[in-house]
Design an enzyme around this catalytic site. Sequence first.
Site, PDB file in Angstrom:
ATOM      1  N   GLY A  28      -2.600  -1.125  -3.060  1.00  0.00           N
ATOM      2  CA  GLY A  28      -3.539  -0.222  -2.418  1.00  0.00           C
ATOM      3  C   GLY A  28      -3.009   1.192  -2.431  1.00  0.00           C
ATOM      4  O   GLY A  28      -1.841   1.421  -2.131  1.00  0.00           O
TER       5      GLY A  28
ATOM      6  N   VAL B  29       0.841  -1.189   0.000  1.00  0.00           N
ATOM      7  CA  VAL B  29       0.000   0.000   0.000  1.00  0.00           C
ATOM      8  C   VAL B  29       0.877   1.240   0.000  1.00  0.00           C
ATOM      9  O   VAL B  29       2.015   1.228   0.476  1.00  0.00           O
ATOM     10  CB  VAL B  29      -0.959   0.020   1.208  1.00  0.00           C
ATOM     11  CG1 VAL B  29      -1.825  -1.223   1.224  1.00  0.00           C
ATOM     12  CG2 VAL B  29      -0.213   0.155   2.526  1.00  0.00           C
ATOM     13  N   SER B  30       0.335   2.326  -0.565  1.00  0.00           N
ATOM     14  CA  SER B  30       1.025   3.612  -0.619  1.00  0.00           C
ATOM     15  C   SER B  30       2.351   3.458  -1.369  1.00  0.00           C
ATOM     16  O   SER B  30       2.369   2.998  -2.499  1.00  0.00           O
ATOM     17  CB  SER B  30       1.193   4.176   0.793  1.00  0.00           C
ATOM     18  OG  SER B  30       1.530   5.538   0.767  1.00  0.00           O
ATOM     19  N   ASN B  31       3.482   3.797  -0.750  1.00  0.00           N
ATOM     20  CA  ASN B  31       4.762   3.590  -1.432  1.00  0.00           C
ATOM     21  C   ASN B  31       5.002   2.123  -1.721  1.00  0.00           C
ATOM     22  O   ASN B  31       5.636   1.770  -2.717  1.00  0.00           O
ATOM     23  CB  ASN B  31       5.904   4.150  -0.595  1.00  0.00           C
ATOM     24  CG  ASN B  31       5.986   5.661  -0.646  1.00  0.00           C
ATOM     25  OD1 ASN B  31       5.205   6.313  -1.337  1.00  0.00           O
ATOM     26  ND2 ASN B  31       6.926   6.242   0.083  1.00  0.00           N
TER      27      ASN B  31
END
Length: 687
Positions: free
Chosen positions: A328, A303-305
């Site tokens: 995500g 998720v994210s990075n």
Amino acid sequence: MKTPLIFSCSLLSLAQLSGCGGNPQEAVNLKPAFLGEISASQYDGVSDDLLTAGLGKSGLAGAAPALADSANPTPAELRRLAIYNNYRALVDMTADGGYGRLYGPNLDASGRDSGGEGKISGREYLAYSDDGSGKQNVLLLVQVPNSFNPAAPCIVAAPSSGSRGVYGAIGTAGEWGLQRGCAVAYTDKGAGLGLHELTPDTVVLQNGQRASAASAGKLAQFSANLSQAERSAYISSQSLPLSAFKHAHSQKNPEKDWGKWTLQSIEFALYVLNEQHGKLAADGKRRLASITAKNTLVIASGVSNGGGAVLAAAEQDSSELIDAVVAGEPNVQLAPDQRLSVVRGETRLQGSGKSLYDYITLANLLQPCAALAPQTADAPLLAAIARPNAIARCVALRNAGLLSGNNAEEMGQAAQTLLLQAGWQPESRWLHAMNYAIAAPALAATYANAYGKFNVNDNLCGYGFTMSLPNGQLLAGQGSGIPAGGLALINLKSPGGPLADAVSLSPSSGAADFNSDGARCLRDLLSASSAEARRVQAGVAEVQRSANLRGKPALIVHGRDDALLPVAFTSRPYFGINRLVEGNASKLSYIEVSNAQHFDTLLAQAPFASRYLPLHVYYRRALDQMWANLKNGAALPPSQLVRTTPRAKLANGALQPVTDDLLPPIAAKPAAADQILFANNQLTIPD
């Protein structure tokens, strides 16, 4: 799962030939050349474990674990603290929010409450991706649960979110993978908790403990690229103790290699799985590489990075290590491509989105002023934005000709409008104050340094970084890898002496305006022609992705209200460019979720809980659907908008618990009004 690849002993290297024991499919298990020394630990699943560090579901939701001696924490205590804090940083830990029911360590592989604490026994392996210089030292970690089945092997690659340490994905992809009996391969992606405090000259070791830079040598997670003379001169030139940290000051631009480190974590996992479960070679000592990428189900998920890292890994996967991807809210940036148009209602955006550096420096500039807009007067964390300073920022922007307005409200509304015109969704306007308070300044300064490959003593745009924890020994357990959660961002040019950026003065005016001079300097690096600006621009170009996933099945899940990584700059254009690049070969679906934003951990606070629902539930559902696709051939869902229902207030004033009733499934056949469609170079998003 991949088609098995048949090797012939006659085609293998001498080292591999020595292990051919009658089965031409198997070679000797060779340690990858990039791996340094490997440390291994066994966890019994009672006193300590892989997933919760012995805390269990209840302990993770409770108070921080105690330390015998906080001034001298042990590696085990730092590991427990890191797992505790990283879990809580990514998800809402309240029962009403869904913890323990919709997600959490106590769930079994089918997503049901097991009735236990969710402790998982197994073995953990830790190593550096080490090029021998001591300047790289990317942390890799593999967890192998005792439930791992070598007859049906699976691996989940779980790169950390944000700039977090190696346990940064423990509560997201790590939890899901371990519950499935899969080995989980983690990496800090070349960022993490590599802090070098320059004044005491101490660094962080692989196990999280601190040591002098001299004694650590090449074993430090990171040390600044300064000679002793340069370090001494820099210390003497500053009036407060400053620090270098890895993401900003490694001079490596680690983001360009996020995909590489993710792929290496999978190779590490395959190696240790064979050392633990592989068949014996003919010599009775070595192990064969009987668990391979060809017979192992591998899902790369983050998720994210971490989401950006798994997409990059899939794009770079020339060795076919990865079977599928689930991302995500990914931080993903694309090479410019004006062929794509993205349409939502009456709004059309042309091209492949903005770079992270573009929109984070714009947010850093405008969001404190936008927080004054009257339509968001009830925004959460608004109190963290000092109103006089925000007004001063608005005035600075108006004086620079960047916005108009006769009073605070008009200028705030003008700033809100500029963000909306740039591509932020209308739903995210309520989150600008929060995003500025906890993220924008720290990220803008971090990525400027990282992209330009600047050293700590360059003091880019007048910024410095210093330790803010009262006990720096705990950084490995409490830090986040950016100037937050243990580190502080400093305006070194503040008139009268260095101050924390949020309370500092702009050097040109002496105004308490959240250091608008520094924010303008960071923003100008995007388009200026100075040597510093060209370095940043070159770094931005290095991290652009192609959106070619090589035909791998993939799911992207993103909250529509995300103000940190807005959908208009990330997931939407990535999906559109993927369709342009892969055409009918694309197996990517994009799931956008209403009433969902970037930081699920904030849902534990009432102002967020009343408006937003956990995106993490949809991330887990996407993983479940990908598993069913790979294992049973179940069709992946088509791209769609999932329309959730916010929590209602009960008669006693409390919010209703989050249940499946508020979280409709990702539909196998979404209604026409919810379909995300691509045709003729146009991506159409439901309003």
